[in-house]
Design an enzyme around this catalytic site. Structure first.
Site, PDB file in Angstrom:
ATOM      1  N   VAL A 147       0.815  -1.207   0.000  1.00  0.00           N
ATOM      2  CA  VAL A 147       0.000   0.000   0.000  1.00  0.00           C
ATOM      3  C   VAL A 147       0.853   1.263   0.000  1.00  0.00           C
ATOM      4  CG1 VAL A 147      -0.237   0.315   2.499  1.00  0.00           C
ATOM      5  CG2 VAL A 147      -2.139   0.930   0.982  1.00  0.00           C
ATOM      6  N   SER A 148       2.132   1.140   0.308  1.00  0.00           N
ATOM      7  CA  SER A 148       3.016   2.303   0.417  1.00  0.00           C
ATOM      8  C   SER A 148       3.659   2.650  -0.926  1.00  0.00           C
ATOM      9  CB  SER A 148       4.126   2.033   1.433  1.00  0.00           C
ATOM     10  OG  SER A 148       5.138   3.020   1.345  1.00  0.00           O
ATOM     11  N   PRO A 149       3.452   3.867  -1.430  1.00  0.00           N
ATOM     12  CA  PRO A 149       4.128   4.251  -2.673  1.00  0.00           C
ATOM     13  C   PRO A 149       5.637   4.303  -2.513  1.00  0.00           C
ATOM     14  CG  PRO A 149       3.062   6.156  -1.673  1.00  0.00           C
ATOM     15  CD  PRO A 149       2.602   4.966  -0.904  1.00  0.00           C
TER      16      PRO A 149
END
Length: 215
Positions: free
Chosen positions: A11-13
């Site tokens: 979920v983390s860019p």
């Protein structure tokens, strides 16, 4: 050979950006990287941190910043159709490809590209089915998914125990390095920069806090 543990949540860019940047930062260094998926939300909750998406102006800035970084670094980054989203299906799918909580770079990259390239819905059922098919040869026998769930819990608990508070985080030689912008520091440590053998590493977090104690 040095060993690096990379804690990441899809979920983390910044996990995508750091994943793409890592080979350049490690160029010329003999090392092995273990990629360990963790549940970022649980780590944030432990510290009472809403994350960037929980603060509206910070959310706006973060999405602009990572979009520009994808352009500047040449790896691309397209915000998915919805963000944040529940990453559990992707984390468990990745860990269905693992015996011990670590996934290989092919699996990590496949899931990260699924999320961060193209601007699609990361949880679209048809796209998830296609991702499952792409990873079919990597998957272990886990018909009810219980092993993947257990590995995710174990990874997240172990990361919290090591002091991981966000992703991506990198552990090497007993030290933790956080974020895309921590990669040059990780490289310096692996190369034996004398700074890491002086007092500064331990002295920095020992500075007394000027904030009143929490009630």
């Amino acid at each position: 050979m040095k060993h690096i543990t990379c804690y990441l949540d899809f979920v983390s860019p910044y996990a995508w950006l750091a994943f793409e940047r890592l080979p350049q930062e490690l160029e010329g260094i003999s090392c092995h990287v273990s990629y360990r998926p963790v549940l970022l939300g649980a780590l944030l909750q432990q510290h009472g941190n809403p994350g960037p998406a929980g603060i509206a102006p910070k959310r706006d800035w973060t999405y602009r910043h990572v979009s520009w970084l994808g352009h500047a670094l040449g790896c691309g980054l397209d915000m998915p159709a919805r963000h944040p989203f529940n990453p559990l299906p992707l984390l468990r799918l990745a860990l269905a490809c693992s015996d011990d909580g670590s996934i290989n770079r092919y699996v990590a990259g496949s899931v990260l590209r699924h999320v961060w390239l193209g601007g699609h819905d990361a949880l679209d059922p048809q796209r998830l089915q296609a991702l499952e098919q792409a990873l079919a040869e990597q998957r272990r026998a886990d018909p009810d998914g219980q092993q993947a769930k257990a590995l995710l819990r174990a990874n997240t608990d172990a990361a919290a125990g090591r002091g991981v508070f966000g992703v991506p985080a990198f552990e090497a030689d007993g030290r933790l390095f956080w974020g895309l912008d921590g990669l040059p520091m990780l490289r310096a440590s692996l190369q034996g920069d004398a700074w890491f053998h002086g007092p500064a590493w331990e002295a920095a977090p020992a500075v007394p806090s000027g904030l009143p104690p929490a009630r």
